[in-house]
Design a protein around this motif. Structure first.
Motif, PDB file in Angstrom:
ATOM      1  N   VAL A   1       0.851  -1.185   0.000  1.00 39.83           N
ATOM      2  CA  VAL A   1       0.000   0.000   0.000  1.00 39.83           C
ATOM      3  C   VAL A   1       0.890   1.240   0.000  1.00 39.83           C
ATOM      4  N   GLU A   2       0.576   2.167  -0.868  1.00 40.67           N
ATOM      5  CA  GLU A   2       1.297   3.441  -0.938  1.00 40.67           C
ATOM      6  C   GLU A   2       0.394   4.547  -0.402  1.00 40.67           C
ATOM      7  N   ILE A   3       0.867   5.271   0.604  1.00 41.73           N
ATOM      8  CA  ILE A   3       0.142   6.434   1.120  1.00 41.73           C
ATOM      9  C   ILE A   3       0.622   7.637   0.326  1.00 41.73           C
ATOM     10  N   THR A   4      -0.280   8.188  -0.471  1.00 42.44           N
ATOM     11  CA  THR A   4       0.132   9.138  -1.508  1.00 42.44           C
ATOM     12  C   THR A   4       0.752  10.422  -0.969  1.00 42.44           C
ATOM     13  N   GLY A   5       0.344  10.854   0.209  1.00 43.81           N
ATOM     14  CA  GLY A   5       0.864  12.124   0.708  1.00 43.81           C
ATOM     15  C   GLY A   5       1.765  12.001   1.905  1.00 43.81           C
ATOM     16  N   ALA A   6       2.361  10.822   2.127  1.00 38.88           N
ATOM     17  CA  ALA A   6       3.145  10.578   3.346  1.00 38.88           C
ATOM     18  C   ALA A   6       4.621  10.814   3.116  1.00 38.88           C
ATOM     19  N   GLY A   7       5.240  11.535   4.046  1.00 38.43           N
ATOM     20  CA  GLY A   7       6.683  11.688   4.064  1.00 38.43           C
ATOM     21  C   GLY A   7       7.321  10.584   4.890  1.00 38.43           C
ATOM     22  N   HIS A   8       8.647  10.494   4.819  1.00 33.28           N
ATOM     23  CA  HIS A   8       9.343   9.360   5.417  1.00 33.28           C
ATOM     24  C   HIS A   8       9.212   9.317   6.935  1.00 33.28           C
TER      25      HIS A   8
ATOM     26  N   THR B   1     -12.857   6.444   7.796  1.00 36.89           N
ATOM     27  CA  THR B   1     -12.234   7.310   8.795  1.00 36.89           C
ATOM     28  C   THR B   1     -11.366   8.398   8.175  1.00 36.89           C
ATOM     29  N   PHE B   2     -10.506   8.017   7.235  1.00 39.01           N
ATOM     30  CA  PHE B   2      -9.532   8.961   6.694  1.00 39.01           C
ATOM     31  C   PHE B   2      -9.776   9.334   5.233  1.00 39.01           C
ATOM     32  N   GLY B   3     -10.573   8.549   4.533  1.00 43.83           N
ATOM     33  CA  GLY B   3     -10.781   8.797   3.110  1.00 43.83           C
ATOM     34  C   GLY B   3     -12.024   9.591   2.829  1.00 43.83           C
ATOM     35  N   ASN B   4     -12.558   9.419   1.626  1.00 47.04           N
ATOM     36  CA  ASN B   4     -13.736  10.163   1.202  1.00 47.04           C
ATOM     37  C   ASN B   4     -14.951   9.806   2.044  1.00 47.04           C
ATOM     38  N   GLY B   5     -14.997   8.547   2.526  1.00 44.43           N
ATOM     39  CA  GLY B   5     -16.113   8.140   3.366  1.00 44.43           C
ATOM     40  C   GLY B   5     -16.139   8.850   4.703  1.00 44.43           C
ATOM     41  N   GLY B   6     -15.004   9.402   5.125  1.00 44.00           N
ATOM     42  CA  GLY B   6     -14.940  10.127   6.379  1.00 44.00           C
ATOM     43  C   GLY B   6     -15.118  11.622   6.225  1.00 44.00           C
ATOM     44  N   GLY B   7     -15.536  12.090   5.050  1.00 44.55           N
ATOM     45  CA  GLY B   7     -15.790  13.494   4.840  1.00 44.55           C
ATOM     46  C   GLY B   7     -14.653  14.243   4.190  1.00 44.55           C
ATOM     47  N   SER B   8     -13.627  13.532   3.736  1.00 38.15           N
ATOM     48  CA  SER B   8     -12.505  14.194   3.075  1.00 38.15           C
ATOM     49  C   SER B   8     -12.960  14.792   1.756  1.00 38.15           C
ATOM     50  N   GLU B   9     -12.355  15.915   1.387  1.00 35.86           N
ATOM     51  CA  GLU B   9     -12.711  16.553   0.121  1.00 35.86           C
ATOM     52  C   GLU B   9     -12.144  15.802  -1.071  1.00 35.86           C
ATOM     53  N   ALA B  10     -11.172  14.932  -0.834  1.00 34.06           N
ATOM     54  CA  ALA B  10     -10.574  14.176  -1.930  1.00 34.06           C
ATOM     55  C   ALA B  10     -11.579  13.171  -2.474  1.00 34.06           C
ATOM     56  N   THR B  11     -11.577  12.997  -3.792  1.00 33.97           N
ATOM     57  CA  THR B  11     -12.503  12.044  -4.420  1.00 33.97           C
ATOM     58  C   THR B  11     -11.975  10.620  -4.327  1.00 33.97           C
ATOM     59  N   ASP B  12     -10.674  10.448  -4.174  1.00 35.32           N
ATOM     60  CA  ASP B  12     -10.080   9.116  -4.064  1.00 35.32           C
ATOM     61  C   ASP B  12      -9.508   8.919  -2.658  1.00 35.32           C
ATOM     62  N   ALA B  13      -9.359   7.661  -2.283  1.00 38.45           N
ATOM     63  CA  ALA B  13      -8.737   7.356  -0.995  1.00 38.45           C
ATOM     64  C   ALA B  13      -7.298   7.853  -1.006  1.00 38.45           C
ATOM     65  N   PRO B  14      -6.779   8.292   0.156  1.00 36.85           N
ATOM     66  CA  PRO B  14      -5.408   8.837   0.204  1.00 36.85           C
ATOM     67  C   PRO B  14      -4.344   7.756   0.189  1.00 36.85           C
ATOM     68  N   TRP B  15      -4.623   6.633  -0.436  1.00 37.55           N
ATOM     69  CA  TRP B  15      -3.627   5.587  -0.579  1.00 37.55           C
ATOM     70  C   TRP B  15      -3.897   4.826  -1.869  1.00 37.55           C
ATOM     71  N   ARG B  16      -2.924   4.060  -2.291  1.00 33.21           N
ATOM     72  CA  ARG B  16      -3.040   3.274  -3.518  1.00 33.21           C
ATOM     73  C   ARG B  16      -2.572   1.859  -3.241  1.00 33.21           C
ATOM     74  N   VAL B  17      -3.382   0.878  -3.620  1.00 29.31           N
ATOM     75  CA  VAL B  17      -3.043  -0.519  -3.395  1.00 29.31           C
ATOM     76  C   VAL B  17      -2.091  -0.981  -4.488  1.00 29.31           C
TER      77      VAL B  17
END
Length: 477
Positions: free
Chosen positions: A386-393, A453-469
């Protein structure tokens, strides 16, 4: 939680009590049998709108019946207030038993208490002569689980069966599991990162029934006191053996896997992910590993003696080759001069199931060509990536310092989201290996809950989940 009434003759209910309770059942859509002279029950039955129809031989749909309602209905059934045919009653009891989700909620802490032991120390004897003196000394934090309280479901099983509070076994198995032995998890920090920065990970995993060891090594950049990767992997191996022989921990862990839930789970961040991989490839006691933004060889730790490539070792191991510490092989145990693990009978068996969670904004601290993408690419088919698209090291840490944030690029993802996603997947991955939870279901359901909790289902303005499988589920990598 509501404990269902025991299946014996209930106490007598007066007419007024039956009427009030009948009205409550009717509002929930449960058909109520009117008794002679009981006008209130008849009124409540005639005026109610049933949520589902209980015709003879039919079962209530699972979407219409909640667990609390089902338990209340069973209680009413035993009290003689509900008119059901035997097939309907059997279906209702089965509905109660199956009301719990198949996959627990790994986004939350587990049911075990967490006890942190006083600081422990251990000297890696098998690391000599590659390290000497204080350089071989490990400072250890040990987290041990305490059994959860017995829940009403275990004390009052539905329909005469045995129902475990976590829904994946009967009450006897749960009690045995609560007493241990538990799987052993070893958490390895990134380079020069204190293990306290990962305390939330250790506590979360411990709360699901794992003994967790995190540790600090005596190394520093000044004076050339940095330990190489081969010695660092040997320290994990020595630590596992120490846990099995320690007077306290040996009662709690089964590192050799003689029990179904026994074995070792390695977790590591950054360089710790690489070191955990090297040890996982070389030690049959390791049944799974979790790599958090792992880093292989870089310009700061180039390929060479004592610094093998973990990615190359994964590639060689899966193909049956033997790796050397110059990059042609892992170098752990064979040509390193470090004593091998006596428990490892089948060397280079391929990598165990891996969970690789990477931060897309690792920058120079996790450069392309040496980061999580390479580990996912060489991982086994039953691994997750899983890649968290906006995560730093360093956003994987509990509380990164100012210097750490300045050295490594910081992403736009919230720190809580990075840790939340990583910890939930870390637990889910372990439970599928050590507790036989269905792997695809655990991955899918955990990502779904994370999205709430953290993605679009939790009220985030992003249309996609903040991660990529990258691997897992229907994605093969």
């Amino acid at each position: 939680r509501v404990a269902p009434t025991r299946l014996h003759s209930p106490a007598h209910l007066g007419r007024a009590s039956r009427g009030r309770y009948g009205a409550q059942l009717a509002r929930r859509g449960v058909p109520v049998r009117a008794r002679a002279g009981d006008d209130t029950a008849g009124e409540s039955t005639s005026t109610s709108t049933s949520r589902f129809s209980l015709t003879p031989g039919s079962a209530p749909p699972s979407s219409a019946l909640g667990r609390r309602e089902a338990l209340g209905s069973v209680a009413a059934l035993t009290a003689g207030l509900v008119c059901l045919t035997p097939p309907d009653a059997r279906a209702l009891v089965e509905e109660v038993a199956s009301a719990r989700p198949k996959v627990p909620d790994y986004t939350a802490r587990g049911s075990y208490g967490v006890k942190r032991l006083p600081k422990l120390e251990h000297t890696c004897v098998s690391c000599f002569p590659r390290c000497v003196g204080d350089a071989c000394l490990l400072s250890i934090d040990a987290y041990v689980p305490t059994p959860p309280a017995v829940l009403p479901d275990a004390m009052f099983p539905v329909g005469g069966g045995k129902v475990a509070p976590d829904g994946d076994g009967d009450g006897d198995k749960l009690r045995d599991r609560s007493r241990g032995p538990y799987p052993l998890a070893v958490f390895t920090s990134g380079f020069l990162v204190d293990d306290e920065q990962y305390a939330s990970y250790a506590k979360r995993l411990c709360s699901w029934g794992y003994v967790v060891l995190s540790y600090n090594k005596r190394e520093s950049v000044a004076g050339g006191n940095a330990l190489d990767d081969v010695v660092s992997a040997a320290m994990i191996r020595d630590l596992i053996g120490w846990a099995q022989s320690d007077v306290l921990l040996r009662q709690l862990v089964d590192t050799n896997g003689t029990e179904a839930s026994g074995g070792v789970y390695l977790v590591g961040h950054s360089r710790g992910g690489k070191i955990s991989t090297l040890e996982a490839l070389d030690d049959d006691r390791v049944r799974a590993a979790c790599l958090l933004d792992p880093v292989d060889n870089t310009v700061y730790a180039p390929l060479g003696v004592g610094f093998p490539s973990a990615v190359a070792a994964m590639r060689e191991s899966s193909g049956g080759g033997v790796a050397s510490e110059t990059g042609e092989s892992s170098g752990v145990g064979e040509s390193s001069g470090v004593q091998e693990s006596s428990s490892s009978g089948n060397r280079h068996r391929g990598s165990p199931p891996l969970l690789v969670v990477g931060g897309a904004r690792g920058g120079d601290c996790a450069p392309k060509g040496s980061n999580y993408l390479d580990f996912v690419r060489e991982s086994s088919e039953n691994s997750w990536g899983v890649e968290i698209t906006g995560a730093g090291h360093f956003q994987f840490l509990d509380n990164a310092t100012f210097v750490q944030r300045a050295v490594c690029e910081e992403g736009f993802a919230h720190d809580d989201a990075v840790r939340g996603v990583s910890q939930a997947l870390m637990v889910a991955h372990a439970e599928t290996v050590f507790r036989n939870v269905e792997r695809d279901d655990a991955f899918t359901e955990t990502l779904k809950r994370l999205d709430e909790t953290f993605g679009n289902g939790g009220g985030s303005e992003a249309t996609d989940a903040p991660w990529r499988v990258l691997r897992g589920g229907n994605v093969s990598g």
